[in-house]
Design a protein around this motif. Structure first.
Motif, PDB file in Angstrom:
ATOM      1  N   GLU A 174       0.831  -1.211   0.000  1.00 21.51           N
ATOM      2  CA  GLU A 174       0.000   0.000   0.000  1.00 21.51           C
ATOM      3  C   GLU A 174       0.871   1.269   0.000  1.00 21.51           C
ATOM      4  N   GLU A 197      -3.491   1.434  -7.159  1.00 22.93           N
ATOM      5  CA  GLU A 197      -3.762   1.349  -5.725  1.00 22.93           C
ATOM      6  C   GLU A 197      -4.310  -0.057  -5.441  1.00 22.93           C
ATOM      7  N   LEU A 198      -4.398  -0.434  -4.154  1.00 20.66           N
ATOM      8  CA  LEU A 198      -4.829  -1.786  -3.756  1.00 20.66           C
ATOM      9  C   LEU A 198      -6.261  -2.055  -4.224  1.00 20.66           C
TER      10      LEU A 198
END
Length: 864
Positions: free
Chosen positions: A315, A348-349
């Motif tokens: 992250e 992004e995650l």
């Protein structure tokens, strides 16, 4: 390791509606009952109702072989009296006709009073009584006497007339009716001659039949007496041999006793192994479920922790790379960068693994399981169950030895049948009486064979003479007829016709010359054979002779059969004969059954009572087989109560379906490299290439690792989500099944043991019953049977009446017919002779009547 279980289909085919189908039905019902919350005591009661037999339900012997049909030695073969029969022959109708004729000659009933008076000492029967009873024979003898006297006298008279030319001359007057008259005489003579020929042929056959039957008949009579003596002498030995045949069932019983314990143990093992192996297999499956569940729970927990850690690191890394890449792409100097900007903004995650459910609580509950050694537990239960056959052999060793001793005692009881058999005290006087009868009959049989030779010679000579007369008649008719055919004129002399006439007269001469000898032989043999038939054979067949002997006072004391046989009680010959013929035992006929009851000695219970009693009271207490220990049960209950099924498995796929990173990191790196090559600003191009390298490092080091962990997590979650919904029911069913088997196994073991012992008892008792049934049959029909006595009496009647008296009577009857038809033969031969000679014609003159023997030219031709 579990022993391989027999397939249900194979077991069903071998056992039919067996214990297996009942058990499986009970288990299927128990599964639903347990899931619905039914209590264990109630389940045990219902299972017992399934598995235990209903009252009165017939037991089936599962593996026991059926009882064999025992084969015993033919111990009575050398003691049997051969049965003689009269074989059917072509002369039977003649025998029946002669018997009917004798019934007409002697229609009187059996002469009881006359015979009783004749047997008295001194005899009191007078001649008038005898003559009155023999009226038919006296009449026939009188006719024979008249024939004996008249025939020679008539023959002498005819010779005298012939000498004086007063008879048998020629026909002097020709008439038209002469042809019919001559043909009638010739036809009647031929018919009578053929009748005489048939009679003499029957006489020849009967005479030869008597000769053929006399010697074998006397031999068979002696053989019958000897066989009867042999039967009497062989009774003790025969009884002992029948008793010794108990070794046949004894051998089979001892052989079965040697194998019965192993057979019963193997049967118990065979019938229950499917049940036990199924329960142990279910327990093994539950243990495997426990171990697999622990493994996958640990995998889920460890994987989630790793993913969470990687997620935190990824992250922050993605956040830095995203800001850097976006700043480069938004730089005004960056050409063609708009297309990659949207992909960089999604850097992004995608999945948040911190949101998946935790399994640490379940893992904590299952920590340290299984505490019990299930492998050793299953091995121990399997070994205990498989040792049932060996255990049965050990536990039944003592009772098997006791049963062998009971068989030896039964052998002694069977021997008591021979030791207490009551016939033995009565065989010696009866045997002595038979020996006296045999010795006294030998001279008579020898004399009968001696005189039969002379009778046969006389019969052959007489039949030859009658055949000679028949030959004369036939030749005379032949030559006479031939002479008439070739003669053209009735008055012509023909030598062949004259020869025919002389042959006929020769036959007439022989008839007169030998007829008195013929009638004498017929009369003597008639009186002997007829009285044998009407006085003895007829009343022997209808048992009137036996009734005469049974009537007190008919026989003098010297002829008392009871005293001659050395018996203590008077016997009724008629009822005794019928009892013997019906196959009664000799001890029953001798009225010894009051002191000796064969039914009591041949009662099966007497020999098998103790044998059955010992097996009925026998019981085996096998060691209890424990399939699931208390510690193992607690492990299964802990597993069941671990709430593994309460985990929210649906939350796992929600996160695992999301990608680790929303954008394709590898694709974004490729785009950045492509853009770095088209930039005019070298610094910007280098920065874009550097970012592409960093993205590839993130992809290879973190993203791919997390994706691999997600795949691993997915597999474990899939197993747990599939196993969890029904695992409590499976554990409950396994516990119920194991509890049922542990509770029912002793009951079923006792049930099968009792059933197999009952089958074994029935099988062994069946062997003893077969032997006792055979013993009864042999004693009553062979060894100690009374039937040989009735057979001997029947043989005597067959030999004397059917084989000797019948052809004897047929002989004199045939000769008697020939003798009386000779009278007609003589008459028609004399009349026919006149027609065979030339006819003398009568000439009429004025002064006198004179016959001249000269030829008149053809008057009328007389031909046949």
């Amino acid at each position: 390791m579990l022993a391989p279980a027999t397939r249900p289909s194979q077991l069903q085919s071998r056992l039919g509606p067996s214990l297996l189908s009942e058990s499986m039905q009970a288990w299927r019902w128990l599964g639903g009952a347990r899931s619905s919350g039914v209590g264990c005591p109630w389940l045990l009661l219902v299972a017992s109702a399934f598995l235990l037999p209903a009252p009165g339900q017939p037991q089936q012997c599962s593996l026991a072989a059926p009882a064999l049909t025992l084969q015993f030695a033919d111990v009575g073969a050398d003691q049997r009296v051969p049965v003689h029969h009269r074989l059917a022959g072509s002369m039977d109708p003649l025998y029946g006709f002669v018997q009917s004729f004798l019934d007409v000659v002697q229609p009187n009933p059996f002469p009881t009073e006359l015979l009783r008076d004749a047997l008295k000492d001194p005899p009191s029967a007078n001649t008038s009584q005898i003559l009155r009873y023999q009226t038919g024979y006296i009449i026939c003898a009188s006719i024979a006497l008249v024939y004996f006297v008249a025939m020679p006298l008539i023959g002498l008279g005819i010779c005298c007339f012939r000498r004086n030319r007063c008879c048998t001359g020629r026909i002097k007057v020709y008439s038209r009716s002469l042809l019919c008259q001559r043909n009638l005489f010739m036809f009647c003579l031929l018919l009578i001659t053929l009748v005489i020929l048939g009679g003499v042929i029957c006489a020849f056959a009967a005479n030869q039949k008597v000769r053929e039957e006399i010697e074998p008949g006397t031999r068979d009579a002696l053989n019958t007496l000897q066989a009867l003596r042999r039967h009497m002498n062989g009774i003790p030995r025969g009884v002992q041999l029948t008793v010794e045949e108990f070794s046949v069932p004894k051998k089979h019983i001892l052989s079965d006793l040697h194998n019965v314990s192993w057979s019963i143990g193997s049967t118990i093992h065979f019938l229950l192994k499917e049940t036990v192996y199924s329960a142990m297999g279910a327990m093994k499956d539950r243990v495997q479920d426990l171990q697999n569940s622990q493994h996958h729970l640990q995998t889920v927990n460890k994987t989630v922790h790793t993913l969470t850690r990687y997620q935190s690191e990824l992250e922050s890394t993605l956040k830095d790379r995203k800001q850097s890449i976006i700043s480069l792409l938004e730089d005004p100097q960056c050409t063609y960068c708009v297309s990659a900007l949207s992909r960089a903004r999604n850097l992004e995650l995608g999945a948040d693994f911190r949101k998946v459910p935790s399994v640490e609580r379940v893992l904590k509950t299952l920590h340290g399981l299984p505490k019990a050694n299930f492998s050793e537990m299953i091995h121990q239960a399997n070994s205990s169950f498989n040792s049932i056959p060996e255990l049965a052999v050990v536990k039944m060793a003592e009772v098997i030895q006791d049963l062998k001793e009971e068989i030896e005692k039964a052998t002694e009881r069977v021997q008591s049948i021979a030791d207490s058999f009551p016939i033995l005290d009565h065989t010696r006087p009866m045997n002595d009486a038979l020996a006296r009868a045999e010795n006294s009959s030998r001279p008579y049989f020898k004399a009968a064979k001696h005189y039969e030779k002379y009778r046969w010679i006389a019969g052959v000579v007489t039949c030859t003479v009658v055949l000679l007369i028949v030959s004369c008649n036939i030749l005379g008719l032949f030559f006479g007829t031939y002479g008439l055919v070739v003669r053209e004129d009735p008055s012509d002399y023909e030598s062949r016709g004259e020869a025919g006439a002389k042959l006929l007269l020769t036959g007439v001469g022989f008839s007169f010359l030998f007829s008195w000898l013929l009638i004498l032989l017929v009369c003597v043999t008639f009186l002997v054979g007829g009285n044998v038939q009407t006085l003895m054979c007829k009343h022997w067949a209808n048992q009137e002779i036996y009734k005469f002997i049974d009537t007190p006072g008919n026989l003098p004391p010297s002829m008392n059969i009871t005293q001659r046989l050395g018996l203590k009680k008077n016997l009724n010959i008629t009822s005794t004969y019928q009892q013997c013929k019906d196959g009664a035992g000799l001890w029953e006929v001798l009225q010894l059954k009051d002191n000796y009851s064969l039914n009591d000695h041949l009662n099966t219970t007497k020999y098998t009572k103790e044998f059955q009693k010992r097996l009925d009271s026998f019981n085996i207490s096998f060691e209890d087989i424990t399939l699931l220990s208390a510690e193992g049960k607690r492990d299964l209950e802990t597993f069941r109560d671990s709430r593994i099924d309460r985990i929210e498995y649906a939350d796992f796929p929600a996160e695992m379906r999301n990608p680790v990173v929303k954008t394709n990191v590898e694709g974004l790196a490729v785009d950045l490299e492509r853009l770095s090559k088209v930039q005019s600003d070298r610094t910007l191009a280098a920065q874009l290439a550097d970012e592409a390298q960093k993205l590839r490092r993130i992809q290879n080091s973190t993203v791919l690792t997390m994706e691999g962990l997600v795949v691993k997590l997915k597999e474990s979650v899939q197993f747990l989500s599939t196993m969890a919904p029904g695992f409590q029911a499976r554990i409950n069913n396994t516990e119920n099944q194991i509890g049922l088997v542990e509770a029912i196994l002793p009951l079923q073991t006792q049930r099968i043991l009792r059933q197999e012992l009952d089958c074994f008892v029935r099988k062994e008792v069946g062997y003893v019953s077969q032997y006792l049934s055979w013993l009864r049959t042999v004693l009553m029909e062979d060894v100690a049977s009374c039937q040989p006595f009735s057979t001997a009496l029947d043989n005597g009647r067959v030999i004397l009446c059917d084989r000797i008296a019948d052809p004897w009577n047929a002989f004199w009857f045939s000769l008697g017919c020939c003798a009386f038809f000779l009278i007609l033969s003589i008459i028609f031969a004399i009349e026919t002779t006149r027609h065979l000679r030339p006819i003398r014609h009568r000439l009429i003159s004025t002064g006198s009547e004179e016959t001249y023997p000269f030829h008149i030219p053809r008057v009328t031709s007389l031909r046949l």
